[in-house]
Design an enzyme around this catalytic site. Sequence first.
Site, PDB file in Angstrom:
ATOM      1  N   ASP A 183       2.284  -5.448   8.424  1.00 52.08           N
ATOM      2  CA  ASP A 183       1.078  -4.632   8.308  1.00 52.08           C
ATOM      3  C   ASP A 183      -0.103  -5.588   8.167  1.00 52.08           C
ATOM      4  OD1 ASP A 183      -1.103  -3.155   7.344  1.00 52.08           O
ATOM      5  OD2 ASP A 183       0.184  -1.703   6.349  1.00 52.08           O
TER       6      ASP A 183
ATOM      7  N   ARG B 184     -12.789  -4.891  -6.548  1.00 53.47           N
ATOM      8  CA  ARG B 184     -12.517  -5.581  -5.277  1.00 53.47           C
ATOM      9  C   ARG B 184     -13.831  -5.830  -4.535  1.00 53.47           C
ATOM     10  NH1 ARG B 184      -8.279  -3.234  -1.233  1.00 53.47           N
ATOM     11  NH2 ARG B 184     -10.067  -1.868  -0.898  1.00 53.47           N
TER      12      ARG B 184
ATOM     13  N   TYR C 235     -10.611  -0.052  11.178  1.00 54.64           N
ATOM     14  CA  TYR C 235     -11.881   0.333  10.549  1.00 54.64           C
ATOM     15  C   TYR C 235     -12.297  -0.592   9.415  1.00 54.64           C
ATOM     16  CZ  TYR C 235      -8.419   2.899   7.725  1.00 54.64           C
ATOM     17  OH  TYR C 235      -7.309   3.259   6.976  1.00 54.64           O
ATOM     18  N   LYS C 236     -11.541  -1.644   9.170  1.00 54.40           N
ATOM     19  CA  LYS C 236     -11.924  -2.602   8.132  1.00 54.40           C
ATOM     20  C   LYS C 236     -12.693  -3.761   8.795  1.00 54.40           C
ATOM     21  CE  LYS C 236      -8.211  -1.496   4.856  1.00 54.40           C
ATOM     22  NZ  LYS C 236      -7.542  -0.393   5.543  1.00 54.40           N
TER      23      LYS C 236
ATOM     24  N   PHE D  16       0.862  -1.176   0.000  1.00 55.07           N
ATOM     25  CA  PHE D  16       0.000   0.000   0.000  1.00 55.07           C
ATOM     26  C   PHE D  16       0.904   1.234   0.000  1.00 55.07           C
ATOM     27  CE2 PHE D  16      -2.787   3.190   1.966  1.00 55.07           C
ATOM     28  CZ  PHE D  16      -3.923   3.031   1.192  1.00 55.07           C
TER      29      PHE D  16
END
Length: 413
Positions: free
Chosen positions: A214, A388, A239-240, A145
């Site tokens: 990560d 996705r 938050y995922k 990312f």
Amino acid sequence: MSDVRDQLRAEAAVLDGKDELAAKRKEFVLDETVYLDGNSLGALPANVPGRLAEVMTHEWGRLRIRSWDESGWWTAPERIGDRIAPLVGAAQGQIVVGDSTSVNVFKALVAAVRIAQDPDRSSDPDLSSVPSGERDEIVVDATTFPTDGYIAESAARLTGCRLIPVAPADVPGVLGDRTAAVLLNHADYRTGRLHDLPGLTAAVHAAGALVVWDLCHTAGALPVGLDEHGVDLAVGCTYKYLNGGPGSPAYLYVREALQPRFDSPLPGWNSHAEPFGMRPGFEAADGALRGRVGTPDILSMLALEAALDAWDGVSVDAVRAKSLALTDFFLRCVGAYVPTGRVESLTPAAHAERGSQVALRCEGAGDVMKRLVEQGVVGDFRAPDVLRFGFTPLYVSFADAERAAHVLARTLA
């Protein structure tokens, strides 16, 4: 097509009827939309609005500053960290919550380099057998990312290291006695490919370096095993799959054996051994508290704490089993419904290499996703051509997976 769809819809109903996590769906605020973007922002747990109202009206509104002690605000970062710990396979006292993922990546990576360059490794069995030498290289996942890459580049400049970007599979081939630290993503954010955390961690340790993982795209979706696999440091957002809310604070894991030598590049008053002593000289607190920096963001932190109630009584192994079943079923439905050649799965078929999302390469993917959203199927788009679909086992059903595949096929037809 109708016969095939009738068969798959019936199969979805059977699978949903057998789903041991099905009751968890009621604990989230959902509607008729098929929400497959929990790998970007998790759905709202139904108990969070009431908890935030209590925080604002009573703890902040009435108790005000007394709440730092009386409502437990001051200890929230480590208390919530201990609640996240079992979801990533960690013992208590090793995770602190606060700041963003980017900030925690910076803290972890710089601290890892400092530990690796420390000539005294006798206290750590994973590193004591390999001399520190002149460790001046940071290896980073070249497919990471973007933020992780930016942070790694900055950390390399700060510590005087050379940055070596490589694909995760190629990491063992570039490790050596100059490697200080390695920063890796547990899952590729574009494709959902799951990288070999145990094997790569062992390879990094064999070279005498430290690894930072990560976990943003895996924590809450599958077993991680931080303690079991001897991971040095790890970071992740909440938050995922943890459903903490937009911008909810991230977390930092520091393996217990490394905590006495964790030298944060961002020492703040909250990580001081005596925060209210207000002394000019810094003395680090004990344990994972060294990862704290400034005043905790209480409203979002307590929203996260309430969101974690959804995990009560939930086995991460059960979550993983449903995740794999959901993604398998979705790929079968896509194969049955979507015209041949219109999409290509970038997500590995092998379970050991798959996270909890399905990535489909598709011509005109950006426009396709907009049309899917208009029809009540929400995933997301990654440039230039990737659709996705994230599968959050706590609230996504097999019926959702079937409907999403059918709408995708109808859109592409």
